[in-house]
Design a protein around this motif. Structure first.
Motif, PDB file in Angstrom:
ATOM      1  N   GLY A   2       1.018  -1.242   0.073  1.00 46.05           N
ATOM      2  CA  GLY A   2       0.091  -0.134  -0.013  1.00 46.05           C
ATOM      3  C   GLY A   2       0.915   1.294  -0.035  1.00 46.05           C
ATOM      4  O   GLY A   2       0.396   2.350  -0.425  1.00 46.05           O
ATOM      5  N   ASP A   3       1.928   1.208   0.246  1.00 44.82           N
ATOM      6  CA  ASP A   3       3.190   2.175   0.477  1.00 44.82           C
ATOM      7  C   ASP A   3       3.482   2.574  -1.055  1.00 44.82           C
ATOM      8  O   ASP A   3       4.822   2.402  -1.288  1.00 44.82           O
ATOM      9  CB  ASP A   3       3.948   2.090   1.308  1.00 44.82           C
ATOM     10  N   TYR A   4       2.599   2.788  -2.031  1.00 47.95           N
ATOM     11  CA  TYR A   4       3.196   2.788  -3.439  1.00 47.95           C
ATOM     12  C   TYR A   4       4.085   3.654  -3.708  1.00 47.95           C
ATOM     13  O   TYR A   4       5.015   3.443  -4.405  1.00 47.95           O
ATOM     14  CB  TYR A   4       1.905   2.993  -4.311  1.00 47.95           C
ATOM     15  N   ALA A   5       4.088   4.764  -3.140  1.00 46.19           N
ATOM     16  CA  ALA A   5       4.981   6.227  -3.495  1.00 46.19           C
ATOM     17  C   ALA A   5       6.458   5.976  -3.244  1.00 46.19           C
ATOM     18  O   ALA A   5       7.384   6.141  -3.889  1.00 46.19           O
ATOM     19  CB  ALA A   5       4.757   7.275  -2.949  1.00 46.19           C
ATOM     20  N   THR A   6       6.735   5.052  -2.124  1.00 45.80           N
ATOM     21  CA  THR A   6       8.026   4.810  -1.706  1.00 45.80           C
ATOM     22  C   THR A   6       8.632   3.407  -2.350  1.00 45.80           C
ATOM     23  O   THR A   6       9.872   3.386  -1.893  1.00 45.80           O
ATOM     24  CB  THR A   6       8.261   4.704  -0.340  1.00 45.80           C
ATOM     25  N   CYS A   7       7.912   2.680  -3.073  1.00 48.53           N
ATOM     26  CA  CYS A   7       8.188   1.458  -3.495  1.00 48.53           C
ATOM     27  C   CYS A   7       9.299   1.716  -4.555  1.00 48.53           C
ATOM     28  O   CYS A   7       9.087   2.667  -5.470  1.00 48.53           O
ATOM     29  CB  CYS A   7       7.042   0.642  -3.958  1.00 48.53           C
ATOM     30  N   ARG A   8      10.159   0.937  -4.456  1.00 42.34           N
ATOM     31  CA  ARG A   8      11.282   1.101  -5.912  1.00 42.34           C
ATOM     32  C   ARG A   8      10.654   0.580  -6.905  1.00 42.34           C
ATOM     33  O   ARG A   8      11.616   0.898  -8.040  1.00 42.34           O
ATOM     34  CB  ARG A   8      12.679   0.520  -5.237  1.00 42.34           C
ATOM     35  N   VAL A   9       9.809  -0.022  -7.077  1.00 43.26           N
ATOM     36  CA  VAL A   9       9.195  -0.815  -8.323  1.00 43.26           C
ATOM     37  C   VAL A   9       8.079   0.429  -8.635  1.00 43.26           C
ATOM     38  O   VAL A   9       7.033   0.383  -7.894  1.00 43.26           O
ATOM     39  CB  VAL A   9       8.716  -2.310  -8.154  1.00 43.26           C
ATOM     40  N   GLN A  10       8.057   0.960  -9.735  1.00 41.91           N
ATOM     41  CA  GLN A  10       7.209   2.050 -10.092  1.00 41.91           C
ATOM     42  C   GLN A  10       6.558   1.392 -11.683  1.00 41.91           C
ATOM     43  O   GLN A  10       7.415   0.887 -12.164  1.00 41.91           O
ATOM     44  CB  GLN A  10       7.993   3.285 -10.121  1.00 41.91           C
ATOM     45  N   PHE A  11       5.495   1.871 -11.724  1.00 38.27           N
ATOM     46  CA  PHE A  11       4.721   1.334 -13.266  1.00 38.27           C
ATOM     47  C   PHE A  11       4.360   2.509 -14.069  1.00 38.27           C
ATOM     48  O   PHE A  11       3.900   3.696 -13.574  1.00 38.27           O
ATOM     49  CB  PHE A  11       3.428   0.610 -12.641  1.00 38.27           C
ATOM     50  N   VAL A  12       4.583   2.149 -15.479  1.00 39.97           N
ATOM     51  CA  VAL A  12       4.238   3.084 -16.523  1.00 39.97           C
ATOM     52  C   VAL A  12       3.035   2.469 -17.165  1.00 39.97           C
ATOM     53  O   VAL A  12       3.327   1.224 -17.549  1.00 39.97           O
ATOM     54  CB  VAL A  12       5.291   3.349 -17.334  1.00 39.97           C
ATOM     55  N   CYS A  13       2.076   3.134 -17.292  1.00 36.85           N
ATOM     56  CA  CYS A  13       0.855   2.535 -18.359  1.00 36.85           C
ATOM     57  C   CYS A  13       1.087   3.087 -19.700  1.00 36.85           C
ATOM     58  O   CYS A  13       0.588   4.361 -19.516  1.00 36.85           O
ATOM     59  CB  CYS A  13      -0.416   2.509 -17.560  1.00 36.85           C
TER      60      CYS A  13
END
Ligand SMILES: Nc1ncnc2c1ncn2[C@@H]1O[C@H](COP(=O)(O)OP(=O)(O)OP(=O)(O)O)[C@@H](O)[C@H]1O
Ligand SMILES: O=C(O)[C@H](O)[C@@H](O)[C@H](O)[C@H](O)CO
Length: 149
Positions: free
Chosen positions: A63-74
């Motif tokens: 749930g802590d999406y912003a600090t995750c090192r894995v980020q997504f591009v759609c």
């Protein structure tokens, strides 16, 4: 096995997708553990699929999406544009996935506001897609760094 299923026009199930997503997660984790950056292109249509991939970051708290090192591009394009591209690709015999499977993928696509997925227009040239993606990431990073000037 999965490609044979898709080439018959049968959508994959979560059970089909999970081992593949887990092996991608492990591959990403290996790179992150070595301090490397990595870009992966795959279909991660649902939040639950993306959560598997985010777990590549050992410090990730669900749930802590912003600090995750894995980020997504759609990469966004209309169904018409994607259908035309898929038809061209399968008619050239270059791919196992028939355009008839597109609707099942669009039905699953779930991108919620608040998850912080970067959305980029995929109808422009590939080089411009890369440029737009990098620009959006820079903007996102800049907004997290307080200005000293
Ligand atoms: N920006 C673009 N402009 C024009 N055609 C494109 C563009 N991006 C992809 N295509 C074409 O669309 C088709 C599908 O593209 P691509 O292989 O990138 O899709 P994908 O969904 O990432 O692949 P996969 O289905 O294997 O996951 C290809 O034939 C490709 O040439
Ligand atoms: O989860 C899935 O249903 C699959 O990964 C598909 O999305 C295709 O393999 C991919 O799009 C390549 O064409």
């Amino acid at each position: 096995m999965e490609t044979a299923k898709m080439s018959k026009g049968i959508p994959l199930s979560d059970a089909d997708r999970t081992p593949w997503l887990e092996s991608l997660r492990d591959a990403i984790r290996d790179r992150l553990d070595r301090g490397e950056d990595v870009a992966v292109s795959c279909s991660a249509l649902q939040l639950r699929y993306r959560e598997i991939l985010r777990a590549a970051d050992r410090s990730y708290k669900p749930g802590d999406y912003a600090t995750c090192r894995v980020q997504f591009v759609c990469l966004r394009a209309s169904a018409e544009v994607i259908t035309e591209r898929m038809q061209r690709r399968s008619s050239e015999g270059k791919h196992f996935m028939p355009a008839s499977l597109l609707q099942s993928q669009l039905d699953l696509l779930q991108i919620d506001d608040g998850e912080g997925v970067t959305e980029v227009d995929a109808t422009v040239r590939p080089g411009d897609i890369v440029r737009d993606t990098v620009a959006q990431f820079r903007e996102g990073l800049a907004s997290t760094v307080p200005s000293c000037f």
